[in-house]
Design an enzyme around this catalytic site. Structure first.
Site, PDB file in Angstrom:
ATOM      1  N   GLU A  58     -50.809  16.374 -41.020  1.00  0.00           N
ATOM      2  CA  GLU A  58     -51.180  16.343 -39.585  1.00  0.00           C
ATOM      3  C   GLU A  58     -50.746  17.656 -38.956  1.00  0.00           C
ATOM      4  O   GLU A  58     -49.867  17.699 -38.102  1.00  0.00           O
ATOM      5  CB  GLU A  58     -50.525  15.146 -38.865  1.00  0.00           C
ATOM      6  CG  GLU A  58     -51.090  14.922 -37.458  1.00  0.00           C
ATOM      7  CD  GLU A  58     -50.240  13.999 -36.594  1.00  0.00           C
ATOM      8  OE1 GLU A  58     -49.979  12.852 -37.011  1.00  0.00           O
ATOM      9  OE2 GLU A  58     -49.830  14.438 -35.506  1.00  0.00           O
ATOM     10  N   HIS A  72     -55.716  10.515 -33.795  1.00  0.00           N
ATOM     11  CA  HIS A  72     -54.533  11.269 -33.356  1.00  0.00           C
ATOM     12  C   HIS A  72     -54.284  10.968 -31.882  1.00  0.00           C
ATOM     13  O   HIS A  72     -55.229  10.748 -31.125  1.00  0.00           O
ATOM     14  CB  HIS A  72     -54.781  12.763 -33.584  1.00  0.00           C
ATOM     15  CG  HIS A  72     -53.589  13.599 -33.279  1.00  0.00           C
ATOM     16  ND1 HIS A  72     -53.264  13.989 -31.999  1.00  0.00           N
ATOM     17  CD2 HIS A  72     -52.615  14.099 -34.079  1.00  0.00           C
ATOM     18  CE1 HIS A  72     -52.146  14.694 -32.037  1.00  0.00           C
ATOM     19  NE2 HIS A  72     -51.735  14.773 -33.289  1.00  0.00           N
ATOM     20  N   ASP A 119     -46.359  17.649 -38.487  1.00  0.00           N
ATOM     21  CA  ASP A 119     -46.810  17.749 -37.088  1.00  0.00           C
ATOM     22  C   ASP A 119     -46.537  19.142 -36.513  1.00  0.00           C
ATOM     23  O   ASP A 119     -46.269  19.297 -35.326  1.00  0.00           O
ATOM     24  CB  ASP A 119     -46.162  16.669 -36.209  1.00  0.00           C
ATOM     25  CG  ASP A 119     -47.035  16.290 -34.996  1.00  0.00           C
ATOM     26  OD1 ASP A 119     -48.176  16.783 -34.914  1.00  0.00           O
ATOM     27  OD2 ASP A 119     -46.556  15.528 -34.153  1.00  0.00           O
TER      28      ASP A 119
HETATM   29 MN    MN Z   1     -49.890  15.756 -34.076  1.00  0.00          MN
END
Ligand code: MN
Length: 332
Positions: free
Chosen positions: A12, A175, A295
Protein backbone atom coordinates in the site's frame (compact mmCIF):
# COMPACT_ATOMS: atom_id res chain seq x y z
CA UNK A 1 15.87 -11.06 -1.19
CA UNK A 2 17.95 -10.15 1.84
CA UNK A 3 20.65 -12.28 3.46
CA UNK A 4 18.03 -13.60 5.91
CA UNK A 5 16.22 -15.35 3.02
CA UNK A 6 12.99 -13.38 3.54
CA UNK A 7 11.41 -11.68 0.53
CA UNK A 8 9.68 -8.47 1.60
CA UNK A 9 6.84 -6.90 -0.36
CA UNK A 10 4.86 -3.84 0.74
CA UNK A 11 1.45 -3.44 -0.86
CA UNK A 12 0.00 0.00 0.00
CA UNK A 13 2.69 2.42 -1.10
CA UNK A 14 1.44 5.80 -2.25
CA UNK A 15 2.61 8.17 -4.96
CA UNK A 16 1.21 11.19 -6.76
CA UNK A 17 1.60 12.82 -10.15
CA UNK A 18 1.83 16.59 -10.71
CA UNK A 19 -1.44 16.90 -12.63
CA UNK A 20 -3.34 15.22 -9.77
CA UNK A 21 -1.74 17.45 -7.12
CA UNK A 22 -2.25 20.58 -9.24
CA UNK A 23 -5.96 19.87 -9.57
CA UNK A 24 -6.30 19.04 -5.86
CA UNK A 25 -4.52 22.31 -5.01
CA UNK A 26 -6.84 24.24 -7.34
CA UNK A 27 -9.91 22.68 -5.67
CA UNK A 28 -8.49 23.38 -2.22
CA UNK A 29 -7.95 27.05 -3.11
CA UNK A 30 -11.45 27.51 -4.46
CA UNK A 31 -13.39 25.57 -1.80
CA UNK A 32 -15.12 27.81 0.73
CA UNK A 33 -16.54 25.21 3.15
CA UNK A 34 -14.24 22.91 5.14
CA UNK A 35 -13.54 19.78 3.10
CA UNK A 36 -11.60 17.06 4.97
CA UNK A 37 -9.90 15.58 1.87
CA UNK A 38 -8.88 19.00 0.56
CA UNK A 39 -7.50 19.89 3.98
CA UNK A 40 -5.09 16.96 3.54
CA UNK A 41 -4.53 17.84 -0.10
CA UNK A 42 -2.94 21.12 0.98
CA UNK A 43 -0.19 19.12 2.68
CA UNK A 44 0.08 16.68 -0.24
CA UNK A 45 0.42 19.46 -2.81
CA UNK A 46 2.01 22.22 -0.72
CA UNK A 47 5.56 21.69 -1.99
CA UNK A 48 7.03 20.40 1.27
CA UNK A 49 8.54 17.05 2.19
CA UNK A 50 5.24 15.22 1.65
CA UNK A 51 4.94 16.55 -1.89
CA UNK A 52 8.52 15.57 -2.70
CA UNK A 53 8.05 12.06 -1.30
CA UNK A 54 4.77 11.49 -3.15
CA UNK A 55 6.14 12.67 -6.50
CA UNK A 56 9.42 10.74 -6.25
CA UNK A 57 9.35 7.27 -7.74
CA UNK A 58 12.85 6.33 -8.86
CA UNK A 59 15.10 8.30 -6.52
CA UNK A 60 14.84 8.48 -2.75
CA UNK A 61 12.01 5.94 -2.73
CA UNK A 62 14.26 3.18 -4.09
CA UNK A 63 17.00 4.15 -1.64
CA UNK A 64 14.57 3.94 1.29
CA UNK A 65 13.34 0.57 0.03
CA UNK A 66 16.93 -0.70 -0.02
CA UNK A 67 17.57 0.68 3.46
CA UNK A 68 14.39 -0.98 4.78
CA UNK A 69 15.24 -4.23 2.91
CA UNK A 70 12.02 -4.02 0.91
CA UNK A 71 12.28 -6.04 -2.28
CA UNK A 72 9.12 -4.74 -3.90
CA UNK A 73 6.44 -2.09 -3.54
CA UNK A 74 2.91 -2.23 -4.91
CA UNK A 75 2.21 1.39 -5.86
CA UNK A 76 -1.14 3.10 -5.67
CA UNK A 77 -2.17 6.66 -6.50
CA UNK A 78 -2.53 8.51 -3.22
CA UNK A 79 -5.96 9.21 -1.72
CA UNK A 80 -8.35 10.75 -2.61
CA UNK A 81 -7.12 9.64 -6.04
CA UNK A 82 -9.16 11.18 -8.84
CA UNK A 83 -12.49 10.94 -7.07
CA UNK A 84 -13.01 14.67 -6.48
CA UNK A 85 -12.60 15.55 -10.16
CA UNK A 86 -15.12 15.97 -12.96
CA UNK A 87 -15.89 12.45 -14.40
CA UNK A 88 -14.50 12.60 -17.96
CA UNK A 89 -11.46 14.63 -16.86
CA UNK A 90 -10.77 12.07 -14.10
CA UNK A 91 -11.21 9.12 -16.46
CA UNK A 92 -8.71 10.66 -18.89
CA UNK A 93 -6.20 11.25 -16.12
CA UNK A 94 -6.56 7.62 -15.00
CA UNK A 95 -5.49 6.44 -18.47
CA UNK A 96 -2.40 8.70 -18.45
CA UNK A 97 -1.41 7.60 -14.94
CA UNK A 98 -1.82 3.91 -15.75
CA UNK A 99 0.38 4.32 -18.84
CA UNK A 100 3.00 6.10 -16.74
CA UNK A 101 2.87 3.27 -14.18
CA UNK A 102 3.29 0.64 -16.89
CA UNK A 103 6.43 2.43 -18.16
CA UNK A 104 7.80 2.73 -14.60
CA UNK A 105 7.19 -0.97 -13.87
CA UNK A 106 8.87 -1.87 -17.19
CA UNK A 107 11.98 0.04 -16.03
CA UNK A 108 11.97 -1.62 -12.57
CA UNK A 109 10.15 -4.94 -12.89
CA UNK A 110 11.85 -6.42 -9.82
CA UNK A 111 11.05 -3.43 -7.56
CA UNK A 112 7.63 -2.10 -8.55
CA UNK A 113 4.18 -3.35 -9.46
CA UNK A 114 1.09 -1.18 -9.53
CA UNK A 115 -2.61 -0.95 -8.94
CA UNK A 116 -4.45 0.95 -11.66
CA UNK A 117 -5.95 4.34 -10.87
CA UNK A 118 -9.61 4.64 -11.80
CA UNK A 119 -12.39 7.23 -11.78
CA UNK A 120 -15.42 5.47 -10.25
CA UNK A 121 -17.57 8.54 -10.98
CA UNK A 122 -17.29 7.39 -14.62
CA UNK A 123 -18.34 3.71 -14.22
CA UNK A 124 -18.35 2.68 -17.89
CA UNK A 125 -14.94 4.25 -18.58
CA UNK A 126 -13.66 2.59 -15.40
CA UNK A 127 -14.88 -0.83 -16.55
CA UNK A 128 -12.99 -0.34 -19.83
CA UNK A 129 -9.89 0.85 -18.00
CA UNK A 130 -9.96 -2.22 -15.73
CA UNK A 131 -9.85 -4.43 -18.80
CA UNK A 132 -6.97 -2.43 -20.33
CA UNK A 133 -5.05 -2.29 -17.04
CA UNK A 134 -5.33 -6.03 -16.40
CA UNK A 135 -4.75 -7.26 -19.95
CA UNK A 136 -2.64 -4.75 -21.92
CA UNK A 137 -0.77 -3.00 -19.09
CA UNK A 138 -0.29 -5.90 -16.68
CA UNK A 139 -1.35 -4.02 -13.54
CA UNK A 140 -2.32 -6.03 -10.46
CA UNK A 141 -5.77 -4.67 -9.59
CA UNK A 142 -7.33 -1.28 -8.93
CA UNK A 143 -7.53 1.16 -6.06
CA UNK A 144 -10.71 2.99 -5.12
CA UNK A 145 -10.55 5.53 -2.31
CA UNK A 146 -13.75 4.50 -0.58
CA UNK A 147 -16.87 6.61 -1.21
CA UNK A 148 -17.37 8.69 -4.34
CA UNK A 149 -19.43 11.78 -3.60
CA UNK A 150 -21.00 10.01 -0.61
CA UNK A 151 -21.90 6.90 -2.63
CA UNK A 152 -20.58 3.37 -2.08
CA UNK A 153 -19.81 0.60 -4.55
CA UNK A 154 -22.97 -1.35 -3.67
CA UNK A 155 -25.04 1.27 -5.56
CA UNK A 156 -26.41 0.02 -8.91
CA UNK A 157 -24.55 2.66 -10.94
CA UNK A 158 -21.21 1.03 -9.97
CA UNK A 159 -22.20 -2.48 -11.14
CA UNK A 160 -20.08 -2.19 -14.33
CA UNK A 161 -17.00 -1.67 -12.12
CA UNK A 162 -17.62 -4.74 -9.96
CA UNK A 163 -18.53 -6.80 -13.02
CA UNK A 164 -15.26 -5.87 -14.77
CA UNK A 165 -13.21 -6.38 -11.59
CA UNK A 166 -14.59 -9.89 -11.22
CA UNK A 167 -14.35 -10.72 -14.93
CA UNK A 168 -10.70 -9.62 -15.25
CA UNK A 169 -9.64 -10.89 -11.83
CA UNK A 170 -8.76 -7.40 -10.58
CA UNK A 171 -8.57 -7.19 -6.79
CA UNK A 172 -10.21 -3.95 -5.61
CA UNK A 173 -8.14 -2.22 -2.94
CA UNK A 174 -10.59 -0.04 -1.02
CA UNK A 175 -8.30 2.60 0.43
CA UNK A 176 -9.51 5.16 2.99
CA UNK A 177 -10.44 8.75 2.43
CA UNK A 178 -12.36 11.11 4.68
CA UNK A 179 -16.12 11.02 5.10
CA UNK A 180 -18.16 13.55 3.14
CA UNK A 181 -17.97 17.04 4.66
CA UNK A 182 -21.43 16.67 6.28
CA UNK A 183 -20.57 13.44 8.13
CA UNK A 184 -17.02 14.59 8.89
CA UNK A 185 -18.47 17.43 10.97
CA UNK A 186 -19.07 15.03 13.87
CA UNK A 187 -15.41 13.93 13.73
CA UNK A 188 -13.90 17.39 13.43
CA UNK A 189 -13.77 18.33 17.06
CA UNK A 190 -10.23 17.49 18.21
CA UNK A 191 -9.27 16.48 14.67
CA UNK A 192 -10.68 12.94 14.48
CA UNK A 193 -11.77 13.02 10.82
CA UNK A 194 -8.60 11.59 9.24
CA UNK A 195 -6.30 8.61 9.88
CA UNK A 196 -6.68 8.69 13.68
CA UNK A 197 -10.26 7.33 13.47
CA UNK A 198 -12.45 8.76 10.69
CA UNK A 199 -10.72 6.85 7.86
CA UNK A 200 -11.35 3.43 9.36
CA UNK A 201 -14.95 4.29 10.32
CA UNK A 202 -15.60 5.36 6.73
CA UNK A 203 -13.80 2.49 5.00
CA UNK A 204 -15.05 -0.17 7.44
CA UNK A 205 -18.57 1.05 6.65
CA UNK A 206 -17.82 0.59 2.96
CA UNK A 207 -16.69 -3.01 3.45
CA UNK A 208 -19.72 -3.83 5.58
CA UNK A 209 -22.08 -2.23 3.07
CA UNK A 210 -20.67 -4.45 0.30
CA UNK A 211 -21.24 -7.54 2.44
CA UNK A 212 -24.72 -6.71 3.72
CA UNK A 213 -26.03 -5.56 0.33
CA UNK A 214 -25.33 -8.99 -1.18
CA UNK A 215 -22.64 -7.85 -3.63
CA UNK A 216 -20.70 -11.11 -3.14
CA UNK A 217 -23.74 -13.29 -3.86
CA UNK A 218 -23.91 -11.53 -7.21
CA UNK A 219 -20.11 -11.51 -7.73
CA UNK A 220 -18.81 -14.50 -5.77
CA UNK A 221 -15.28 -14.22 -7.20
CA UNK A 222 -14.89 -10.51 -6.39
CA UNK A 223 -11.74 -9.85 -4.37
CA UNK A 224 -11.62 -6.91 -1.96
CA UNK A 225 -8.46 -5.78 -0.17
CA UNK A 226 -8.69 -3.63 2.95
CA UNK A 227 -5.74 -1.91 4.59
CA UNK A 228 -5.21 -0.94 8.23
CA UNK A 229 -5.89 -4.46 9.54
CA UNK A 230 -9.21 -4.61 7.71
CA UNK A 231 -10.41 -1.22 8.98
CA UNK A 232 -11.64 -2.86 12.19
CA UNK A 233 -13.93 -5.45 10.58
CA UNK A 234 -11.99 -8.60 11.62
CA UNK A 235 -12.05 -7.43 15.25
CA UNK A 236 -15.82 -6.91 15.05
CA UNK A 237 -16.57 -10.10 13.10
CA UNK A 238 -18.35 -12.10 15.83
CA UNK A 239 -20.57 -9.20 16.84
CA UNK A 240 -21.41 -8.44 13.22
CA UNK A 241 -22.53 -12.07 12.67
CA UNK A 242 -24.53 -12.09 15.91
CA UNK A 243 -26.33 -8.84 15.17
CA UNK A 244 -26.78 -9.56 11.47
CA UNK A 245 -28.78 -12.70 12.33
CA UNK A 246 -31.50 -10.54 13.93
CA UNK A 247 -34.32 -9.51 11.60
CA UNK A 248 -33.92 -5.84 10.68
CA UNK A 249 -35.25 -5.82 7.13
CA UNK A 250 -31.79 -6.42 5.65
CA UNK A 251 -31.35 -8.36 2.38
CA UNK A 252 -30.97 -12.12 2.87
CA UNK A 253 -27.44 -13.36 2.25
CA UNK A 254 -26.19 -16.75 1.10
CA UNK A 255 -23.42 -16.70 3.73
CA UNK A 256 -22.79 -15.09 7.11
CA UNK A 257 -20.88 -11.79 7.13
CA UNK A 258 -17.80 -13.48 8.58
CA UNK A 259 -17.79 -15.99 5.74
CA UNK A 260 -17.52 -13.16 3.21
CA UNK A 261 -14.79 -11.60 5.35
CA UNK A 262 -12.92 -14.92 5.19
CA UNK A 263 -13.59 -15.71 1.53
CA UNK A 264 -13.81 -12.45 -0.46
CA UNK A 265 -11.52 -10.16 1.55
CA UNK A 266 -7.77 -9.87 2.08
CA UNK A 267 -6.12 -7.61 4.63
CA UNK A 268 -3.00 -5.53 4.85
CA UNK A 269 -1.11 -4.25 7.85
CA UNK A 270 -0.64 -0.67 6.63
CA UNK A 271 -0.21 1.62 9.61
CA UNK A 272 -1.18 -1.30 11.86
CA UNK A 273 2.04 -3.26 12.33
CA UNK A 274 1.53 -3.16 16.09
CA UNK A 275 2.43 -6.68 17.20
CA UNK A 276 -0.85 -7.45 18.93
CA UNK A 277 -2.80 -6.29 15.90
CA UNK A 278 -0.68 -8.39 13.50
CA UNK A 279 -1.00 -11.49 15.68
CA UNK A 280 -4.77 -11.02 15.98
CA UNK A 281 -5.19 -10.58 12.23
CA UNK A 282 -3.22 -13.75 11.44
CA UNK A 283 -5.09 -15.74 14.13
CA UNK A 284 -8.53 -14.49 13.09
CA UNK A 285 -8.20 -14.50 9.29
CA UNK A 286 -5.22 -16.79 8.55
CA UNK A 287 -1.78 -15.77 7.29
CA UNK A 288 -2.94 -16.48 3.73
CA UNK A 289 -5.34 -13.51 4.04
CA UNK A 290 -2.76 -11.04 5.39
CA UNK A 291 -0.16 -8.89 3.58
CA UNK A 292 2.46 -6.49 4.85
CA UNK A 293 2.21 -2.81 3.94
CA UNK A 294 4.24 0.17 5.08
CA UNK A 295 1.88 2.96 3.88
CA UNK A 296 4.82 5.09 2.68
CA UNK A 297 5.15 8.08 2.72
CA UNK A 298 2.55 8.45 5.48
CA UNK A 299 4.55 6.04 7.65
CA UNK A 300 8.27 5.23 7.55
CA UNK A 301 9.27 2.09 5.63
CA UNK A 302 12.11 1.13 7.96
CA UNK A 303 9.97 1.49 11.10
CA UNK A 304 7.16 -0.65 9.69
CA UNK A 305 9.61 -3.32 8.47
CA UNK A 306 11.32 -3.33 11.88
CA UNK A 307 7.94 -3.93 13.52
CA UNK A 308 6.97 -6.75 11.17
CA UNK A 309 10.43 -8.35 11.42
CA UNK A 310 9.94 -8.69 15.18
CA UNK A 311 6.22 -9.57 15.13
CA UNK A 312 5.16 -12.68 17.08
CA UNK A 313 4.85 -14.85 13.96
CA UNK A 314 6.42 -18.15 13.00
CA UNK A 315 8.97 -17.96 10.17
CA UNK A 316 6.42 -19.54 7.81
CA UNK A 317 3.78 -16.99 8.80
CA UNK A 318 6.28 -14.17 8.33
CA UNK A 319 7.16 -15.39 4.82
CA UNK A 320 3.47 -15.67 3.99
CA UNK A 321 2.63 -12.15 5.24
CA UNK A 322 5.68 -10.58 3.61
CA UNK A 323 5.37 -12.25 0.21
CA UNK A 324 3.20 -15.39 -0.09
CA UNK A 325 -0.18 -13.69 0.12
CA UNK A 326 0.87 -10.88 -2.23
CA UNK A 327 1.96 -13.54 -4.71
CA UNK A 328 -1.46 -15.20 -4.57
CA UNK A 329 -3.59 -12.05 -4.58
CA UNK A 330 -1.54 -9.67 -6.76
CA UNK A 331 0.67 -12.15 -8.62
CA UNK A 332 3.85 -10.51 -7.29
MN1 MN B 1 -2.45 4.42 2.60
Amino acid sequence: MGPDGIRRIAVEEAFAVPEQLDELARLAETSIEYHPDLALAKRQSGGGEMTTALLDLEGERLRLMDEARLDMALLLLTAPGLQLFQPSFAAGMAVRINDLLAALVARHPSRFAALAAVAPQAPKETAREIERAMTTLGHRGIVINSHTDGEYLDEDKYLPILEAAEAFGAPVYIHPRAFTPAIAQAYRKNGLEHAIWGFQAETGLHGLRLITSGVFDRFPKLKIVLGHAGEGLPFWMERIDYMHAKPRGRPELARTPSQYLRENFWYTTSGMNWHRSVRFLVDAMGADRVMFAADYPYQHMHEEVALMDTAPLTRDELRQVYAGTAQTVFGM
